[in-house]
Structure formats: structure tokens, C-alpha cells
Design a protein around this motif. Structure first.
Motif, PDB file in Angstrom:
ATOM      1  N   ARG A  82       7.621  13.224  38.306  1.00 59.10           N
ATOM      2  CA  ARG A  82       6.270  13.326  38.880  1.00 59.10           C
ATOM      3  C   ARG A  82       6.099  14.617  39.663  1.00 59.10           C
ATOM      4  O   ARG A  82       5.069  15.283  39.580  1.00 59.10           O
ATOM      5  CB  ARG A  82       5.966  12.125  39.770  1.00 59.10           C
ATOM      6  CG  ARG A  82       4.523  12.094  40.248  1.00 59.10           C
ATOM      7  CD  ARG A  82       4.241  10.844  41.045  1.00 59.10           C
ATOM      8  NE  ARG A  82       5.077  10.755  42.226  1.00 59.10           N
ATOM      9  CZ  ARG A  82       4.755  11.253  43.417  1.00 59.10           C
ATOM     10  NH1 ARG A  82       3.619  11.891  43.570  1.00 59.10           N
ATOM     11  NH2 ARG A  82       5.571  11.128  44.434  1.00 59.10           N
ATOM     12  N   PHE A  83       7.120  14.998  40.444  1.00 59.73           N
ATOM     13  CA  PHE A  83       7.042  16.260  41.187  1.00 59.73           C
ATOM     14  C   PHE A  83       6.872  17.440  40.239  1.00 59.73           C
ATOM     15  O   PHE A  83       6.064  18.338  40.491  1.00 59.73           O
ATOM     16  CB  PHE A  83       8.294  16.489  42.032  1.00 59.73           C
ATOM     17  CG  PHE A  83       8.409  15.592  43.227  1.00 59.73           C
ATOM     18  CD1 PHE A  83       7.308  14.958  43.780  1.00 59.73           C
ATOM     19  CD2 PHE A  83       9.637  15.384  43.821  1.00 59.73           C
ATOM     20  CE1 PHE A  83       7.418  14.148  44.886  1.00 59.73           C
ATOM     21  CE2 PHE A  83       9.767  14.573  44.939  1.00 59.73           C
ATOM     22  CZ  PHE A  83       8.655  13.941  45.468  1.00 59.73           C
ATOM     23  N   LEU A  84       7.643  17.461  39.152  1.00 61.20           N
ATOM     24  CA  LEU A  84       7.523  18.558  38.184  1.00 61.20           C
ATOM     25  C   LEU A  84       6.162  18.556  37.506  1.00 61.20           C
ATOM     26  O   LEU A  84       5.582  19.603  37.255  1.00 61.20           O
ATOM     27  CB  LEU A  84       8.604  18.442  37.100  1.00 61.20           C
ATOM     28  CG  LEU A  84       9.943  19.049  37.403  1.00 61.20           C
ATOM     29  CD1 LEU A  84      10.902  18.792  36.255  1.00 61.20           C
ATOM     30  CD2 LEU A  84       9.837  20.534  37.659  1.00 61.20           C
ATOM     31  N   ASN A  85       5.660  17.379  37.190  1.00 60.64           N
ATOM     32  CA  ASN A  85       4.388  17.281  36.488  1.00 60.64           C
ATOM     33  C   ASN A  85       3.204  17.586  37.404  1.00 60.64           C
ATOM     34  O   ASN A  85       2.343  18.391  37.066  1.00 60.64           O
ATOM     35  CB  ASN A  85       4.226  15.888  35.880  1.00 60.64           C
ATOM     36  CG  ASN A  85       3.027  15.803  34.961  1.00 60.64           C
ATOM     37  OD1 ASN A  85       3.019  16.406  33.903  1.00 60.64           O
ATOM     38  ND2 ASN A  85       2.019  15.049  35.369  1.00 60.64           N
ATOM     39  N   ASP A  86       3.170  16.938  38.561  1.00 58.67           N
ATOM     40  CA  ASP A  86       2.009  17.037  39.451  1.00 58.67           C
ATOM     41  C   ASP A  86       2.112  18.162  40.468  1.00 58.67           C
ATOM     42  O   ASP A  86       1.105  18.636  40.977  1.00 58.67           O
ATOM     43  CB  ASP A  86       1.809  15.721  40.209  1.00 58.67           C
ATOM     44  CG  ASP A  86       1.557  14.552  39.285  1.00 58.67           C
ATOM     45  OD1 ASP A  86       1.232  14.771  38.100  1.00 58.67           O
ATOM     46  OD2 ASP A  86       1.701  13.402  39.738  1.00 58.67           O
ATOM     47  N   GLY A  87       3.346  18.560  40.793  1.00 56.62           N
ATOM     48  CA  GLY A  87       3.551  19.581  41.807  1.00 56.62           C
ATOM     49  C   GLY A  87       3.668  18.973  43.190  1.00 56.62           C
ATOM     50  O   GLY A  87       3.391  17.807  43.421  1.00 56.62           O
ATOM     51  N   THR A  88       4.106  19.796  44.115  1.00 56.90           N
ATOM     52  CA  THR A  88       4.209  19.413  45.523  1.00 56.90           C
ATOM     53  C   THR A  88       3.714  20.599  46.338  1.00 56.90           C
ATOM     54  O   THR A  88       3.207  21.590  45.783  1.00 56.90           O
ATOM     55  CB  THR A  88       5.671  19.101  45.933  1.00 56.90           C
ATOM     56  OG1 THR A  88       6.439  20.308  45.853  1.00 56.90           O
ATOM     57  CG2 THR A  88       6.275  18.024  45.059  1.00 56.90           C
ATOM     58  N   LYS A  89       3.912  20.539  47.614  1.00 55.45           N
ATOM     59  CA  LYS A  89       3.551  21.657  48.475  1.00 55.45           C
ATOM     60  C   LYS A  89       4.341  22.909  48.094  1.00 55.45           C
ATOM     61  O   LYS A  89       3.845  24.015  48.196  1.00 55.45           O
ATOM     62  CB  LYS A  89       3.834  21.270  49.927  1.00 55.45           C
ATOM     63  CG  LYS A  89       3.449  22.311  50.931  1.00 55.45           C
ATOM     64  CD  LYS A  89       3.682  21.791  52.340  1.00 55.45           C
ATOM     65  CE  LYS A  89       3.311  22.829  53.367  1.00 55.45           C
ATOM     66  NZ  LYS A  89       3.536  22.351  54.738  1.00 55.45           N
ATOM     67  N   TYR A  90       5.574  22.706  47.589  1.00 53.14           N
ATOM     68  CA  TYR A  90       6.456  23.831  47.294  1.00 53.14           C
ATOM     69  C   TYR A  90       6.678  24.080  45.797  1.00 53.14           C
ATOM     70  O   TYR A  90       7.239  25.102  45.434  1.00 53.14           O
ATOM     71  CB  TYR A  90       7.823  23.601  47.957  1.00 53.14           C
ATOM     72  CG  TYR A  90       7.696  23.393  49.441  1.00 53.14           C
ATOM     73  CD1 TYR A  90       7.423  24.467  50.290  1.00 53.14           C
ATOM     74  CD2 TYR A  90       7.811  22.130  49.987  1.00 53.14           C
ATOM     75  CE1 TYR A  90       7.286  24.271  51.643  1.00 53.14           C
ATOM     76  CE2 TYR A  90       7.675  21.933  51.354  1.00 53.14           C
ATOM     77  CZ  TYR A  90       7.406  23.009  52.173  1.00 53.14           C
ATOM     78  OH  TYR A  90       7.265  22.831  53.523  1.00 53.14           O
ATOM     79  N   HIS A  97       4.918  24.285  42.004  1.00 50.45           N
ATOM     80  CA  HIS A  97       3.687  24.344  41.207  1.00 50.45           C
ATOM     81  C   HIS A  97       3.825  23.362  40.052  1.00 50.45           C
ATOM     82  O   HIS A  97       4.783  23.414  39.297  1.00 50.45           O
ATOM     83  CB  HIS A  97       3.453  25.765  40.676  1.00 50.45           C
ATOM     84  CG  HIS A  97       2.225  25.893  39.855  1.00 50.45           C
ATOM     85  ND1 HIS A  97       0.971  25.806  40.395  1.00 50.45           N
ATOM     86  CD2 HIS A  97       2.065  26.061  38.528  1.00 50.45           C
ATOM     87  CE1 HIS A  97       0.085  25.944  39.429  1.00 50.45           C
ATOM     88  NE2 HIS A  97       0.730  26.095  38.284  1.00 50.45           N
ATOM     89  N   GLY A  98       2.885  22.435  39.914  1.00 55.71           N
ATOM     90  CA  GLY A  98       2.945  21.432  38.853  1.00 55.71           C
ATOM     91  C   GLY A  98       2.799  22.051  37.473  1.00 55.71           C
ATOM     92  O   GLY A  98       2.077  23.026  37.277  1.00 55.71           O
ATOM     93  N   ASP A  99       3.501  21.490  36.509  1.00 54.54           N
ATOM     94  CA  ASP A  99       3.516  21.996  35.135  1.00 54.54           C
ATOM     95  C   ASP A  99       2.553  21.234  34.242  1.00 54.54           C
ATOM     96  O   ASP A  99       2.131  21.738  33.211  1.00 54.54           O
ATOM     97  CB  ASP A  99       4.949  21.886  34.590  1.00 54.54           C
ATOM     98  CG  ASP A  99       5.112  22.450  33.205  1.00 54.54           C
ATOM     99  OD1 ASP A  99       4.136  22.993  32.660  1.00 54.54           O
ATOM    100  OD2 ASP A  99       6.206  22.339  32.657  1.00 54.54           O
ATOM    101  N   ASP A 100       2.200  19.991  34.581  1.00 57.07           N
ATOM    102  CA  ASP A 100       1.346  19.140  33.763  1.00 57.07           C
ATOM    103  C   ASP A 100       1.950  18.952  32.368  1.00 57.07           C
ATOM    104  O   ASP A 100       1.249  18.875  31.380  1.00 57.07           O
ATOM    105  CB  ASP A 100      -0.067  19.721  33.688  1.00 57.07           C
ATOM    106  CG  ASP A 100      -1.094  18.688  33.268  1.00 57.07           C
ATOM    107  OD1 ASP A 100      -0.858  17.491  33.484  1.00 57.07           O
ATOM    108  OD2 ASP A 100      -2.129  19.083  32.708  1.00 57.07           O
ATOM    109  N   TYR A 101       3.290  18.902  32.312  1.00 53.91           N
ATOM    110  CA  TYR A 101       3.979  18.864  31.023  1.00 53.91           C
ATOM    111  C   TYR A 101       3.773  17.558  30.269  1.00 53.91           C
ATOM    112  O   TYR A 101       3.768  17.553  29.037  1.00 53.91           O
ATOM    113  CB  TYR A 101       5.482  19.138  31.200  1.00 53.91           C
ATOM    114  CG  TYR A 101       6.239  18.060  31.918  1.00 53.91           C
ATOM    115  CD1 TYR A 101       6.838  17.034  31.213  1.00 53.91           C
ATOM    116  CD2 TYR A 101       6.352  18.065  33.300  1.00 53.91           C
ATOM    117  CE1 TYR A 101       7.536  16.035  31.870  1.00 53.91           C
ATOM    118  CE2 TYR A 101       7.049  17.084  33.956  1.00 53.91           C
ATOM    119  CZ  TYR A 101       7.632  16.066  33.243  1.00 53.91           C
ATOM    120  OH  TYR A 101       8.312  15.084  33.891  1.00 53.91           O
TER     121      TYR A 101
END
Length: 138
Positions: free
Chosen positions: A92-100, A102-106
């Protein structure tokens, strides 16, 4: 003149083709889920894989799972693709992103890019099932 016997055979085959059991439906959707699982893992390996020491902990790309059940674990003809709970938050962090990060929306990218391949795999499995039932001409 209409060949009634031929029409009856066609209607019987059509009925067999559309009356799939739950396990047959699960076989079809599991085939599509296998394709999506592989494509998600491949995308993660290409775009997010780093060679690092993880001890016994598998990389996210090696943790994609699929199952011929719904999200509650019930066999109803559907299949799911995802990550085990201990890896889901990373996905989810990789897909949506966090403060640090950038989300990939993969997930949407891979799902949309895989649709044709999924449909072809599911159709091939459907045709196998029809052949096993002795259905032709549908």
C-alpha cells in the motif's frame, strides 16, 4: 424447413456452457488471478526490486499471492490476488505513497495492462472446461 434436432442440440450445448459449477468458475477466475499475480510480481521486480540482505524475509515481489476464494476465504467462483497481511502495508505504501515515498499507483497500472492477457487465459480455461463437458459449437 428448420432442423429442430440440430437446434435442440445447440440449445443443450448452450445451456451446458452457461451452467458452470462453482468449482469450474473458480478454475476460470484462478487462471486469470495467476496471470495478474505474475504480472504484479514482474512489475515489482523491474521497478522496485533492490538486492539487499533480508535474511529469511522475502521481497515484496516474491510475496504476491492468489487464491481461488473470495476475500473472506469462501469458495464462490471468484479469486483474489494480493499480499499477505505482513506485506500488505508495504504494498500500500508503494502504491499510494506516504509523506516520504512518492506513490507508484502500480496496482491499477498492472491490472489495466493485464486485462487482455487475463481474459485470454480465462477464455482458454473456459474452453478446456467446455471440451471436458463435451460441449462444442458455442
Amino acid at each position: 424447413m428448420v432442423n429442430i434436432a440440430g437446434l435442440d442440440d445447440w440449445a443443450d450445448n448452450l445451456e451446458k456452457a452457461y451452467s458452470l459449477s462453482i468449482p469450474e468458475q473458480a478454475r476460470i477466475t484462478k487462471t486469470g488471478a495467476d496471470v495478474l499475480r505474475k504480472n504484479i510480481a514482474d512489475y515489482l521486480k523491474i521497478h522496485h526490486y533492490r538486492n539487499r540482505k533480508t535474511d529469511e524475509e522475502p521481497h515484496l515481489a516474491d510475496s504476491v499471492i492468489d487464491d481461488a476464494t473470495n476475500v473472506l476465504g469462501k469458495v464462490d467462483g471468484s479469486s483474489v490476488v494480493g499480499f499477505p497481511p505482513e506485506k500488505g502495508y508495504i504494498a500500500r505504501f508503494l502504491n499510494d505513497g506516504t509523506k516520504y515515498i512518492h506513490g507508484d499507483d502500480y496496482l491499477d497500472k498492472v491490472r489495466n495492462a493485464s486485462l487482455d492477457e487475463i481474459y485470454k487465459a480465462e477464455n482458454a480455461e473456459y474452453q478446456k472446461i467446455l471440451k471436458e463437458k463435451g460441449v462444442s459449437g458455442v
